[in-house]
Design an enzyme around this catalytic site. Structure first.
Site, mmCIF file in Angstrom:
data_model
loop_
_atom_site.group_PDB
_atom_site.id
_atom_site.type_symbol
_atom_site.label_atom_id
_atom_site.label_comp_id
_atom_site.label_asym_id
_atom_site.label_seq_id
_atom_site.Cartn_x
_atom_site.Cartn_y
_atom_site.Cartn_z
ATOM 1 C CE LYS A 42 33.522 45.723 36.646
ATOM 2 N NZ LYS A 42 33.490 44.719 35.622
ATOM 3 C CG ASP A 71 39.018 46.071 35.666
ATOM 4 O OD1 ASP A 71 37.587 46.306 36.041
ATOM 5 O OD2 ASP A 71 39.392 45.178 35.259
HETATM 6 C C1 S3P Z 1 37.256 40.718 33.446
HETATM 7 C C2 S3P Z 1 36.139 41.329 32.840
HETATM 8 C C3 S3P Z 1 35.563 42.622 33.523
HETATM 9 C C4 S3P Z 1 36.752 43.276 34.394
HETATM 10 C C5 S3P Z 1 37.311 42.134 35.515
HETATM 11 C C6 S3P Z 1 38.010 41.027 34.380
HETATM 12 C C7 S3P Z 1 37.611 39.448 32.729
HETATM 13 O O1 S3P Z 1 34.692 42.325 34.142
HETATM 14 O O2 S3P Z 1 36.156 44.352 35.334
HETATM 15 O O3 S3P Z 1 38.058 42.836 36.140
HETATM 16 O O4 S3P Z 1 38.908 38.868 33.103
HETATM 17 O O5 S3P Z 1 36.771 39.048 31.905
HETATM 18 P P1 S3P Z 1 32.972 42.163 33.485
HETATM 19 O O6 S3P Z 1 33.151 41.214 32.258
HETATM 20 O O7 S3P Z 1 31.989 42.122 34.749
HETATM 21 O O8 S3P Z 1 32.894 43.549 32.702
#
Ligand code: S3P
Length: 423
Positions: free
Chosen positions: A338, A311
């Site tokens: 995203k 992120d």
């Molecule tokens: C998150 C995991 C990440 C991140 C998101 C929050 C989480 O996504 O980018 O902002 O809280 O598990 P991904 O699991 O798709 O990588």
């Protein structure tokens, strides 16, 4: 929102609570028996979506200043929601709740905003279906709206093709409703807040390397949770402190879990003067982060580091544009799915400032040190893009004009107030 060039950002800031941990505290609190008290909860729109989904399923949740009380009803205490569960802009809400809903005795429907309706859900539909779940994309395009008809599940050993905490968490949460243990292995370790917190609530969770597993039917018990400051929010002030001349910023009580702390490692590789103070390694590790102005140089960001800073790539791209030399970001194809396509949207807006950026299949190449100036920025309603360019605006000459600037409310409603507090 207009942002102007600054000198000397100084002061102390407590950034809001971690978004990932706030979501999980509400979810696991709802599935535990008794009242879970959450302090320093993030009152961002995403976490409020999670609260409203569980309220619709009969969980009483009280909001008192920065404290949230979740009156949990146990693993089988949710009731069928009336109407659609609205996940808003939140991928975490969508994917984690789907794992829980797959094992219920009722049907449910999840839907959200235009962005959520384009995000890939086949990554959870596939493993949940392998567990015996009935989950479908209503429009058969692999995206929300999702129709979930709860049923008994089977444990699986899932080898995930993506390093994603949302996928891992979804499968582990479904595993609580399965008839045998469930495990997930991923290419590189993604954030492990689910594993840490479910264990704290009393579940039998084990982790080894990039694998995590869970035993079915845990008896979760209510807990007290203090949410650490969100390192993903702190990242904007780390960058602002490093890039703005004559700055010194102290960020209090920030989460530094190694699965999230890639921004610290890469910033230091770029030459950042960052000191950690008051480190605390109980549960989720935290520290105060002291940042001083530094001359940055380009670097390579790739491989196992990517999930630990996924992120933060938008703000790292801004740092790279101001750094001397070339920064290469690779293995980051996840950025395309995203809240916006962050490779395309970051490149488009950095170019408007005069930066030399090339997009690649799985990242970007940024030749830093070019003369940059303020521009009209379109963040495509992506909170992290808006905040990244607000920081850029404090560093370069000319007016930075950010369209739809209030999209920051997703993860950081008081972002501009906190930025101005340091000016
Ligand atoms: C998150 C995991 C990440 C991140 C998101 C929050 C989480 O996504 O980018 O902002 O809280 O598990 P991904 O699991 O798709 O990588």
């Amino acid at each position: 929102m207009e942002i102007k060039k600054q000198n000397g950002l100084r002061g102390t800031l407590a950034v809001p609570g971690d978004k990932s941990i706030s979501h999980r505290a509400v979810m696991f609190g709802a599935l535990a028996k008794g009242t879970t008290r959450i302090s320093h909860f993030l009152e961002g729109a995403d976490c409020l979506s999670t609260i409203s989904c569980f309220q619709k399923m009969g969980i009483e949740i009280e909001r008192k200043e920065s404290e949230v009380l979740v009156h949990g009803k146990g693993l089988h205490g949710l009731r069928a929601p009336e109407g659609i569960l609205d996940v808003g802009n939140s991928g975490t809400t969508t994917r984690l709740i789907s794992g829980i809903l797959a094992g219920q005795k009722f049907c449910s429907q999840l839907d959200g905003d235009a962005s959520i309706r384009t995000r890939p859900m086949d990554r959870i539909i596939l493993p949940l279906t392998a567990m015996g779940a009935d989950i479908r994309s209503k429009k058969e395009n692999g995206c929300a709206p999702l129709l979930i008809s709860g049923r008994p599940l089977h444990g699986i050993h899932y080898s995930s093709p993506v390093s994603s905490a949302q996928v891992k968490s979804c499968v582990l949460l479904a595993g609580m409703y399965a008839d045998s243990p469930t495990s997930v292995t991923e290419p590189f370790l993604s954030r492990n807040h689910t594993e840490i917190m479910l264990k704290y609530f009393g579940a039998a969770v084990t982790s080894e390397g990039t694998a995590a597993s869970i035993c079915p039917e845990p008896e979760l018990e209510a807990r007290e949770i203090t949410v650490p400051g969100d390192i993903s929010s702190a990242a904007y002030f780390i960058a602002a402190g490093l890039l703005t001349p004559d700055s010194e910023i102290l960020l209090k009580n920030v989460g530094i879990n190694p699965t999230r702390a890639g921004i610290l490692k890469i910033s230091r590789m770029m030459g950042a003067d960052i000191t950690l103070l008051n480190e605390n390694h109980h549960g989720e590790p935290t520290a105060d982060i002291l940042v001083r102005t530094s001359a940055l140089k380009g670097t390579v960001i790739e491989g196992a580091d990517i999930p630990t800073l996924i992120d933060e790539i938008p703000i790292l791209a801004v740092m790279a544009a101001f750094a001397e030399g070339t920064t290469i970001i690779r293995d980051a194809q996840e950025l395309k799915v995203k809240e916006s396509d962050r490779i395309a949207v970051m490149a488009e807006n950095l170019k408007r400032m005069g930066a030399d950026v090339q997009t690649t299949e799985d990242g970007m190449i940024i030749h830093g040190g070019k003369p940059l100036q303020g521009a009209v920025i379109d963040p495509h309603l992506d909170h992290r893009v808006a905040m990244s360019f607000a920081v850029a605006g404090t560093v370069c000459p000319g007016r930075m004009d950010i369209l739809n600037w209030d999209c920051v409310k997703i993860s950081y409603p008081d972002f501009y107030k906190d930025l101005y507090h340091l000016i």
